[in-house]
Every structure is written in structure tokens, then in C-alpha cells.
Design an enzyme around this catalytic site. Structure first.
Site, PDB file in Angstrom:
ATOM      1  N   CYS A 118      42.928  76.559  73.698  1.00  0.00           N
ATOM      2  CA  CYS A 118      41.563  76.915  73.348  1.00  0.00           C
ATOM      3  C   CYS A 118      41.538  78.362  72.882  1.00  0.00           C
ATOM      4  O   CYS A 118      42.487  79.106  73.101  1.00  0.00           O
ATOM      5  CB  CYS A 118      40.633  76.728  74.531  1.00  0.00           C
ATOM      6  SG  CYS A 118      38.893  76.739  74.028  1.00  0.00           S
ATOM      7  N   CYS A 120      38.709  80.519  73.488  1.00  0.00           N
ATOM      8  CA  CYS A 120      37.677  81.371  74.108  1.00  0.00           C
ATOM      9  C   CYS A 120      38.254  82.555  74.884  1.00  0.00           C
ATOM     10  O   CYS A 120      37.623  83.604  74.955  1.00  0.00           O
ATOM     11  CB  CYS A 120      36.745  80.545  74.983  1.00  0.00           C
ATOM     12  SG  CYS A 120      37.552  79.678  76.321  1.00  0.00           S
ATOM     13  N   LYS A 193      34.081  66.673  78.042  1.00  0.00           N
ATOM     14  CA  LYS A 193      33.854  67.963  78.695  1.00  0.00           C
ATOM     15  C   LYS A 193      32.396  68.356  78.497  1.00  0.00           C
ATOM     16  O   LYS A 193      31.905  68.400  77.369  1.00  0.00           O
ATOM     17  CB  LYS A 193      34.776  69.015  78.075  1.00  0.00           C
ATOM     18  CG  LYS A 193      34.561  70.411  78.642  1.00  0.00           C
ATOM     19  CD  LYS A 193      35.581  71.392  78.099  1.00  0.00           C
ATOM     20  CE  LYS A 193      35.321  72.790  78.611  1.00  0.00           C
ATOM     21  NZ  LYS A 193      36.323  73.754  78.147  1.00  0.00           N
ATOM     22  N   ARG A 203      35.158  81.726  83.966  1.00  0.00           N
ATOM     23  CA  ARG A 203      34.919  82.668  82.866  1.00  0.00           C
ATOM     24  C   ARG A 203      35.119  84.102  83.326  1.00  0.00           C
ATOM     25  O   ARG A 203      35.538  84.956  82.542  1.00  0.00           O
ATOM     26  CB  ARG A 203      33.538  82.435  82.263  1.00  0.00           C
ATOM     27  CG  ARG A 203      33.502  81.086  81.555  1.00  0.00           C
ATOM     28  CD  ARG A 203      32.195  80.825  80.857  1.00  0.00           C
ATOM     29  NE  ARG A 203      32.175  79.450  80.353  1.00  0.00           N
ATOM     30  CZ  ARG A 203      31.102  78.845  79.889  1.00  0.00           C
ATOM     31  NH1 ARG A 203      29.954  79.502  79.850  1.00  0.00           N
ATOM     32  NH2 ARG A 203      31.170  77.601  79.458  1.00  0.00           N
ATOM     33  N   ARG A 215      27.704  77.349  74.739  1.00  0.00           N
ATOM     34  CA  ARG A 215      28.626  76.383  74.144  1.00  0.00           C
ATOM     35  C   ARG A 215      27.985  75.011  73.892  1.00  0.00           C
ATOM     36  O   ARG A 215      28.663  74.005  73.794  1.00  0.00           O
ATOM     37  CB  ARG A 215      29.843  76.198  75.061  1.00  0.00           C
ATOM     38  CG  ARG A 215      30.599  77.469  75.419  1.00  0.00           C
ATOM     39  CD  ARG A 215      32.047  77.158  75.748  1.00  0.00           C
ATOM     40  NE  ARG A 215      32.702  78.132  76.607  1.00  0.00           N
ATOM     41  CZ  ARG A 215      33.048  79.356  76.235  1.00  0.00           C
ATOM     42  NH1 ARG A 215      32.774  79.797  75.033  1.00  0.00           N
ATOM     43  NH2 ARG A 215      33.671  80.152  77.108  1.00  0.00           N
ATOM     44  N   GLU A 231      33.191  59.875  72.768  1.00  0.00           N
ATOM     45  CA  GLU A 231      34.155  60.993  72.783  1.00  0.00           C
ATOM     46  C   GLU A 231      35.545  60.502  73.206  1.00  0.00           C
ATOM     47  O   GLU A 231      36.555  60.837  72.586  1.00  0.00           O
ATOM     48  CB  GLU A 231      33.690  62.098  73.744  1.00  0.00           C
ATOM     49  CG  GLU A 231      32.581  62.987  73.203  1.00  0.00           C
ATOM     50  CD  GLU A 231      33.081  64.015  72.183  1.00  0.00           C
ATOM     51  OE1 GLU A 231      34.273  63.991  71.828  1.00  0.00           O
ATOM     52  OE2 GLU A 231      32.272  64.832  71.734  1.00  0.00           O
ATOM     53  N   LYS A 246      35.460  66.371  82.776  1.00  0.00           N
ATOM     54  CA  LYS A 246      35.314  67.708  83.332  1.00  0.00           C
ATOM     55  C   LYS A 246      33.878  68.160  83.251  1.00  0.00           C
ATOM     56  O   LYS A 246      33.277  68.001  82.187  1.00  0.00           O
ATOM     57  CB  LYS A 246      36.212  68.647  82.520  1.00  0.00           C
ATOM     58  CG  LYS A 246      36.147  70.093  82.917  1.00  0.00           C
ATOM     59  CD  LYS A 246      36.934  70.916  81.942  1.00  0.00           C
ATOM     60  CE  LYS A 246      36.666  72.369  82.254  1.00  0.00           C
ATOM     61  NZ  LYS A 246      37.303  73.270  81.350  1.00  0.00           N
TER      62      LYS A 246
HETATM   63  C1  PBG Z   1      38.157  76.800  78.019  1.00  0.00           C
HETATM   64  C2  PBG Z   1      38.103  76.259  79.377  1.00  0.00           C
HETATM   65  C3  PBG Z   1      37.088  76.383  80.338  1.00  0.00           C
HETATM   66  C4  PBG Z   1      37.581  75.816  81.503  1.00  0.00           C
HETATM   67  C5  PBG Z   1      38.859  75.349  81.223  1.00  0.00           C
HETATM   68  N1  PBG Z   1      39.146  75.601  79.888  1.00  0.00           N
HETATM   69  C6  PBG Z   1      35.799  77.085  80.373  1.00  0.00           C
HETATM   70  C7  PBG Z   1      34.729  76.935  79.433  1.00  0.00           C
HETATM   71  O1  PBG Z   1      34.557  75.951  78.728  1.00  0.00           O
HETATM   72  O2  PBG Z   1      33.979  77.916  79.404  1.00  0.00           O
HETATM   73  C8  PBG Z   1      36.867  75.782  82.808  1.00  0.00           C
HETATM   74  C9  PBG Z   1      37.701  75.580  84.000  1.00  0.00           C
HETATM   75  C10 PBG Z   1      37.056  75.914  85.282  1.00  0.00           C
HETATM   76  O3  PBG Z   1      35.849  76.222  85.363  1.00  0.00           O
HETATM   77  O4  PBG Z   1      37.775  75.851  86.281  1.00  0.00           O
HETATM   78  N2  PBG Z   1      37.513  76.190  77.004  1.00  0.00           N
END
Ligand code: PBG
Length: 320
Positions: A118, A120, A193, A203, A215, A231, A246
Site C-alpha cells: 500500500c 499510505c 476492507k 495509523r 478513505r 468485491e 477487515k
Molecule cells: C493500509 C493499512 C491499514 C491497515 C492495514 N493496512 C490502515 C488503513 O487503511 O488506514 C490497518 C491495520 C490495523 O488497524 O491494524 N492501507
């Protein structure tokens, strides 16, 4: 004689209860998340008690411990030394994840190493892709996800796990892996997700909060159930090897739907907010430690084959 069906007969002793147990939780089901960054010292994460951010060497040691505890897999999250608009530190040959993977594979080759794919954590704005007109541009982002996945595969990752909820991400990644002789590298897609409030502590840990907006244009609205089916279906068609739901506990219905409808292995991610909520409640003596096992068994009972959880090490230390 009333009551003629006495359900309590099989609950009288522990051995009998064990015999009739419908759902089992095993160490083999667990995936432990590890945060890694390029610095000398190990950092505590204030919002996630017991979880740390490791330097590369520390992550290697942690990976060894995880293996020794009998946990089969880790998933790595990186905090880069620099962030920019495109997140270019995400695909550097000597990036934090690439170096960690290389070293972990050298020293603990039998561990399954999964990498989160990812942007981010790597972008200066904290969004999961390239920004155009104040939103993430899907198809340009796919090009970057391809570079990241390829670099993780070159470093030796066993499985890549795209988490950005971009349309077409699984197909794009499958193609780039296949074109570069990485046909044996698997893809766990974060296929369903949700746009969740339970990611807050993560975060903090990964310094990945978006600095404007949120998001919602890429992660799913919590109200959606049928949409999760679409999805998941798309990711199956695009070539995912495993699906993921998730967060986990607020979405047990989605885990069950996914189990009923698809034959691929299903992972569930017990996310940072779920972890910290349970952990804090235990620390404050509001609930006993066994609540951790109950949370995990409920996720398995819902249909998850494996669970990504920050409790993995603690759980593996107990006999169960
Ligand atoms: C990145 C990502 C996130 C998580 C895993 N990969 C966070 C998000 O979408 O902001 C969250 C994992 C967690 O909260 O333990 N895209």
C-alpha cells in the site's frame, strides 16, 4: 421425561467439552504483524500497548521469536525514512521493507513472509495512492502498486497483500509478478476492507493518517454486505490466492458470507482498534485475559481460516 433433550450432558466435564468442540484455534492459524523502520532504536507505540516499531535488525530478531513460538507467518508494515507525493520510498531496492524481507528470509527462511502493499505509509498526504483532483487516481496508483509488489517479490517475499482497495489491483499485481518470473508468489487480497474507525492506533503506529479528507472513496462503507460479495468475486476472478475481511469482529457476518460463498482460504484481520480495545479492557480489569481467545475463536467460528492479530505472540505462548 421432561426435558427430554438435556444439552448440559455434554458440558459436564472439560474432556467431554473438548471432544465435542466445533471450532479449534491453533497457532497455525495466526499471522503476526510487525512494524519496521529505518532507525537505530525500537519505539513503543503508545496507542498499542505491547506493540513496537522495530529497526530492521530488531524486526529480524522479532521474526525469529515468532518462528520459535510456532507462528507460521508475519506481515510486514514499513515506515520509510522519507515520504513524498507518490510514495516512492515504497519501491526502493533498499527500502525498509525490501531490506527487512531480504534479511528475514536469510535468517528465518522457513517463516512465511507476507508484505503489505500500500502507499499510505509512504505518501506525504497519507492516502493510499496518487492524488488527482483531491482524490486517489485509481489506474495511476495501480502502476505504483505493481512496482511495489515487484520490489517485494525481488526481495524474497512469499506473499504480497495489497490493502489499498484500488479497483483492478489484484490483476495488475498478478500480471507484473507473472511477467517477471514470480509466478509462485501468492496474493492475499484485502478484498473486503471497510472504511473503519478501528484503524486509529495503526495509523499512529505507521504514521499513515490522511492529511485531508478520508478513505471513503476507496474503502467500503460499513453498511454494505452484498457489495462485499462483489468485491470478493472480482478479486477471485483477478487471481487472488486468498481473500481477507477487515476488520474482523465488527464484520463477522461478512466473514461468514465469504466462507459460504467462496472456496479460497479466508483471512480476517483483527485490527489495531480491536486489539487496543481488548487490551485496555484487560489492563483495567474490566474483562479477563481469556477474552482474547474468545475474540479469536469467534472470528474462526464465523469462518476465517487464519487471523492477522497483534495477540498472536501472547496466544502462542499459552497452551490451548
Ligand atoms: C493500509 C493499512 C491499514 C491497515 C492495514 N493496512 C490502515 C488503513 O487503511 O488506514 C490497518 C491495520 C490495523 O488497524 O491494524 N492501507
Amino acid at each position: 421425561m421432561f426435558p427430554n433433550k438435556r444439552m448440559r450432558r455434554l458440558r459436564r466435564k472439560e474432556t467431554t467439552r473438548n471432544l465435542v468442540k466445533e471450532t479449534n484455534l491453533s497457532k497455525d492459524d495466526l499471522i503476526y504483524p510487525i512494524f519496521v523502520e529505518k532507525r537505530e532504536d525500537t519505539l513503543d507505540i503508545p496507542t498499542m500497548e505491547g506493540i513496537k516499531r522495530f529497526p530492521v535488525e530488531g524486526a529480524v530478531k522479532e521474526a525469529k521469536k515468532v518462528k520459535e513460538l510456532g507462528i507460521p507467518a508475519i506481515i510486514l508494515f514499513g515506515v520509510p525514512e522519507e515520504k513524498d507525493k507518490k510514495g516512492s520510498f515504497a519501491w526502493k531496492k533498499k527500502g525498509v521493507i525490501q531490506e527487512s524481507v531480504r534479511k528475514i528470509k536469510e535468517e528465518v527462511p522457513s517463516l512465511t513472509v507476507i508484505t503489505d502493499v500500500c502507499l499510505c505509509e509512504y505518501t506525504s498526504h497519507g492516502h493510499c495512492g496518487v492524488i488527482k483532483n483531491k482524490d486517489v487516481e485509481n489506474d495511476e496508483t495501480l502502476e505504483l502498486l505493481k512496482k511495489i509488489s515487484r520490489s517485494h517479490a525481488e526481495a524474497g517475499a512469499d506473499i504480497v497483500a495489497p490493502s489499498g482497495m484500488m479497483d483492478g489491483m489484484v490483476k495488475a499485481i498478478r500480471e507484473v509478478l507473472d511477467d517477471n518470473s514470480f509466478q509462485d508468489i501468492g496474493i492475499i487480497s484485502y478484498s473486503a476492507k471497510y472504511h473503519s474507525n478501528f484503524y486509529g492506533p495503526f495509523r499512529d503506529a505507521a504514521e499513515s493518517s490522511p492529511d485531508f479528507g478520508d478513505r471513503r472513496t476507496y474503502q467500503m462503507n460499513p453498511s454494505q454486505r452484498r457489495e462485499a460479495y462483489i468485491e470478493n468475486q472480482l478479486d477471485v476472478e483477478e487471481g487472488a490466492d486468498m481473500l481477507m475481511v477487515k476488520p474482523a469482529m465488527p464484520y463477522l457476518d461478512i466473514i461468514r458470507d465469504t466462507k459460504n460463498r467462496f472456496n479460497l482460504p479466508i483471512a480476517a484481520y483483527q485490527v489495531s482498534g480491536e486489539y487496543s480495545m481488548i487490551k485496555n479492557a484487560i489492563d483495567q480489569n474490566l474483562i479477563p485475559e481469556e477474552a482474547v481467545l474468545e475474540s479469536l475463536i469467534s472470528i474462526k467460528r464465523a469462518g476465517a481460516d487464519m487471523i492477522l492479530t497483534y495477540f498472536a505472540k501472547e496466544v502462542a505462548k499459552n497452551e490451548f
